[in-house]
Motif scaffolding. Structure first.
Motif, PDB file in Angstrom:
ATOM      1  N   ASP A 173       0.991  -1.448  -0.091  1.00  0.00           N
ATOM      2  CA  ASP A 173      -0.245   0.276  -0.102  1.00  0.00           C
ATOM      3  C   ASP A 173       0.910   1.711   0.140  1.00  0.00           C
ATOM      4  O   ASP A 173       0.647   2.243  -0.550  1.00  0.00           O
ATOM      5  CB  ASP A 173      -0.621  -0.526   0.958  1.00  0.00           C
ATOM      6  N   LEU A 174       1.657   0.874   1.115  1.00  0.00           N
ATOM      7  CA  LEU A 174       2.686   2.441   0.749  1.00  0.00           C
ATOM      8  C   LEU A 174       3.485   2.256  -0.638  1.00  0.00           C
ATOM      9  O   LEU A 174       4.125   4.019  -0.772  1.00  0.00           O
ATOM     10  CB  LEU A 174       3.716   2.439   2.097  1.00  0.00           C
ATOM     11  N   ALA A 175       4.091   1.612  -0.952  1.00  0.00           N
ATOM     12  CA  ALA A 175       4.690   1.634  -1.779  1.00  0.00           C
ATOM     13  C   ALA A 175       3.554   2.208  -3.757  1.00  0.00           C
ATOM     14  O   ALA A 175       4.258   3.153  -4.259  1.00  0.00           O
ATOM     15  CB  ALA A 175       5.112  -0.016  -2.715  1.00  0.00           C
ATOM     16  N   GLU A 176       2.620   1.823  -3.176  1.00  0.00           N
ATOM     17  CA  GLU A 176       1.241   2.306  -4.489  1.00  0.00           C
ATOM     18  C   GLU A 176       1.492   4.489  -4.112  1.00  0.00           C
ATOM     19  O   GLU A 176       1.261   4.560  -4.900  1.00  0.00           O
ATOM     20  CB  GLU A 176       0.200   1.565  -4.488  1.00  0.00           C
TER      21      GLU A 176
ATOM     22  N   VAL B  73       4.477   5.640  -5.416  1.00  0.00           N
ATOM     23  CA  VAL B  73       4.592   6.320  -6.706  1.00  0.00           C
ATOM     24  C   VAL B  73       3.311   6.898  -7.241  1.00  0.00           C
ATOM     25  O   VAL B  73       3.372   7.440  -8.214  1.00  0.00           O
ATOM     26  CB  VAL B  73       4.135   4.819  -7.467  1.00  0.00           C
ATOM     27  N   ARG B  74       2.262   6.845  -6.707  1.00  0.00           N
ATOM     28  CA  ARG B  74       0.790   7.709  -6.784  1.00  0.00           C
ATOM     29  C   ARG B  74       1.598   9.066  -7.108  1.00  0.00           C
ATOM     30  O   ARG B  74       0.894  10.176  -7.467  1.00  0.00           O
ATOM     31  CB  ARG B  74      -0.827   7.486  -6.050  1.00  0.00           C
TER      32      ARG B  74
ATOM     33  N   GLU C 200       4.489  10.701  -6.940  1.00  0.00           N
ATOM     34  CA  GLU C 200       5.921  10.857  -7.275  1.00  0.00           C
ATOM     35  C   GLU C 200       4.934  10.964  -9.143  1.00  0.00           C
ATOM     36  O   GLU C 200       5.313  12.033  -9.102  1.00  0.00           O
ATOM     37  CB  GLU C 200       6.125   9.866  -7.089  1.00  0.00           C
ATOM     38  N   ASP C 201       4.011  10.383  -9.101  1.00  0.00           N
ATOM     39  CA  ASP C 201       3.107  10.551 -10.761  1.00  0.00           C
ATOM     40  C   ASP C 201       2.922  12.520 -11.189  1.00  0.00           C
ATOM     41  O   ASP C 201       2.760  11.958 -11.528  1.00  0.00           O
ATOM     42  CB  ASP C 201       2.881   9.276 -11.119  1.00  0.00           C
TER      43      ASP C 201
ATOM     44  N   ASP D 102       9.800  12.335  -4.474  1.00  0.00           N
ATOM     45  CA  ASP D 102       9.355  10.098  -3.964  1.00  0.00           C
ATOM     46  C   ASP D 102       9.547  10.609  -2.790  1.00  0.00           C
ATOM     47  O   ASP D 102      10.163  11.763  -1.311  1.00  0.00           O
ATOM     48  CB  ASP D 102      10.880   9.603  -4.169  1.00  0.00           C
TER      49      ASP D 102
ATOM     50  N   PHE E 258       9.105   8.767   0.254  1.00  0.00           N
ATOM     51  CA  PHE E 258      10.655   7.794   0.948  1.00  0.00           C
ATOM     52  C   PHE E 258      11.677   8.494   0.373  1.00  0.00           C
ATOM     53  O   PHE E 258      12.550   7.189   0.989  1.00  0.00           O
ATOM     54  CB  PHE E 258       9.967   6.582   0.659  1.00  0.00           C
TER      55      PHE E 258
ATOM     56  N   ASN F 147       9.862   1.675  -6.263  1.00  0.00           N
ATOM     57  CA  ASN F 147       9.933   2.496  -5.259  1.00  0.00           C
ATOM     58  C   ASN F 147      10.997   2.404  -4.352  1.00  0.00           C
ATOM     59  O   ASN F 147      11.427   1.373  -3.770  1.00  0.00           O
ATOM     60  CB  ASN F 147       8.588   2.198  -4.629  1.00  0.00           C
TER      61      ASN F 147
ATOM     62  N   ARG G 248      -1.002  -2.755  -8.506  1.00  0.00           N
ATOM     63  CA  ARG G 248      -1.018  -1.320  -8.048  1.00  0.00           C
ATOM     64  C   ARG G 248      -1.687  -0.221  -8.936  1.00  0.00           C
ATOM     65  O   ARG G 248      -3.027   0.371  -8.249  1.00  0.00           O
ATOM     66  CB  ARG G 248      -0.090  -1.232  -6.858  1.00  0.00           C
TER      67      ARG G 248
END
Lengths: 81, 415
Positions: free
Chosen positions: A45-48, A51-52, A54-55, A60, A62, B354, B396
């Motif tokens: 979830d955190l990774a998604e 990325v969202r 960042e897009d 980023d 993190f 990521n 995702r």
């Protein structure tokens, strides 16, 4: 990038992830919320989320270490964005 | 004294070694293919097969029907059973002897993900799996936090390390993350082994360091030097060890830093191919390992470099498998499942980097009817994927596109 824009982008991204988990989307962004404890985000979830965001913002969240609160997320975007 | 075998907080289960031995004695038959959602059952069945010295396969409990088909397993295979001879386990010493006896003929099939098409099954013996297991009084007081999937090679190895020293296992792999710091503290855990992703996810949740842990092992993903500092803060008394292993070969190398040293005297078993791929000589793998060899050399699929002082640095994976939080995903498989969904014309799955899990999956989807409601379609896609793929294989992020520009290999997608 305006403060309100940043909040909207983060809110949208958080809600996208919450929806996928079958949870209710947030109506507004509570800066004290913990991503892991309050929203129940796991690593995917955190990774998604990163990325969202960042897009949309090029940031980023993190990049300089892992964070947990919404207030920290907003800070990271504002500083770098 | 009745030593604890397993503490599984998620399922509120505690078992002692005595209970474990009784349950082993009472197991009269065994499925040839072990598939169990309760970790205690996995441990019980794997151990029972080892004591019987038979061949079994171990698969993930959450595989969907189509994933199982893709592994080449039929319903008949799943129901095939083995009758077992009676055994008696009065104490741990007899248990160890019985294990060593059974290990002479025991084999276990573990599945890896193949690059294209069917994933491959790799057979291991106790010798190859327990290559790095250390048994002795020095390890008698260890208490293990179990943070791997019990059906995968890393999990099986940690299990044997704990089992052969009669150590308690605190199962934290699927424990609610918020409860993990408390569990490590309460049970005075001394050893933990997990992927970098797992550590990254739980470290922010620790309010104070866990002083009892003296050994932290990392494996399954490329080492992250930034993580080491974070680990030392939360586990200040721990030695940090980095493991290089694969389902095919078991554990090959270990190091306490980022770079791996080849054990003294073993230099001739390692070489680097022209494209930078690390090759390992079959003699170093042991005779019973059932891996595909190129002449005498095993292709690790990892691209490496030598550092100035002759150590090995990992640069990345050779093929297109995507590492999502320690799990290998075959993007071809995910694309196939998406394309099965009504309304989908084509799909392209790729990795997006990521900091947290290394990669997440993104899917570009082309719909048959461009007029369809995208939000609806996205919901339908996820509903379908949730029943046909394991969690980490599900992209995702889904992007609807008019056409897919290029495949991983740069060619246009063919219908």
């Amino acid at each position: 990038m305006g403060v309100e824009d940043v909040k909207e982008i983060v809110l949208k991204a958080v809600n996208k992830v919450l929806e996928k988990k079958g949870k209710q989307p947030l109506i507004e962004l509570d800066e004290n919320l913990s991503l892991r404890n309050d929203l129940g985000f796991d690593s995917l979830d955190l990774a998604e989320l990163t990325v969202r965001i960042e897009d949309e913002t090029g940031v980023d969240i993190f990049e300089h270490g892992v964070i947990d609160k919404i207030s920290e997320v907003l800070e990271r975007v504002k500083i770098s964005g | 004294m009745d030593k604890i075998f397993l503490i599984d907080l998620e399922r509120s289960l505690v078992k002692t070694y005595s209970e474990f031995f009784r349950d082993l004695e009472n197991k009269k038959c065994l499925n040839k293919i072990i598939k169990a959602s309760n970790p205690y059952d996995v441990f019980l069945l794997v151990t029972r097969s080892l004591l019987a010295g038979v061949t079994v396969d171990l698969i993930d409990s959450d595989l969907s029907d189509s994933e199982i088909v893709r592994l080449g397993i039929t319903d008949r295979d799943l129901s095939e059973k083995l009758e077992l001879e009676r055994i008696r386990i009065p104490d741990f010493e007899i248990f160890k002897e019985s294990v060593l006896l059974g290990s002479k003929t025991w084999k276990i099939g573990l599945y890896t993900s193949g690059t294209t098409g069917r994933p491959k099954k790799v057979y291991h013996t106790f010798h190859t799996l327990a290559r790095n297991v250390k048994i002795g009084s020095k390890y008698a007081d260890n208490i293990w936090a179990f943070a791997y999937n019990p059906a995968h090679v890393a999990g099986v190895q940690v299990f044997f390390q704990a089992l052969m020293n009669q150590n308690p296992i605190v199962f934290v792999f699927d424990l609610e993350k918020q409860k993990i710091p408390f569990a490590l503290e309460k049970y005075k855990v001394t050893n933990i082994s997990a992927t970098p992703t797992f550590y990254r996810t739980i470290l922010p949740l620790f309010e104070k360091p866990v002083e009892t842990i003296y050994r932290v092992t990392l494996g399954g993903e490329k080492f992250d030097p930034g993580l080491e500092g974070e680990l030392r803060k939360v586990f200040p008394n721990a030695k940090i060890v980095n493991i290089y292993a694969s389902t095919e070969a078991g554990t090959l190398l270990s190091t306490d830093g980022e770079f791996f040293s080849i054990p003294a005297g073993k230099e001739r078993y390692f070489k680097i191919a022209e494209d930078g791929e690390l090759l390992v000589h079959k003699e170093y793998l042991g005779e019973s390992t059932d891996v595909i060899l190129d002449g005498e050399w095993y292709h690790t699929g990892d691209i490496v470099e030598f550092t100035e002082d002759g150590r090995i640095k990992f640069v990345g994976r050779k093929n297109e498998m995507i590492n999502v939080g320690g799990y290998k995903v075959n993007p071809n498989e995910v694309e196939e499942e998406i394309k099965k969904i009504n309304g989908v014309l084509d799909a392209y799955v790729y990795a997006r980097k990521n900091q947290l899990t290394g990669n997440i999956l993104v899917a570009e989807v082309v719909l048959k009817d461009k007029e369809l409601n995208l939000q609806e379609m996205e919901k339908i896609i996820y509903e379908n994927l949730r029943t046909s793929l394991q969690n980490w294989k599900i992209p995702r992020i889904i992007k609807f596109v008019d056409e897919i520009k290029l495949t991983r290999t740069g060619k246009k997608v063919r219908q």
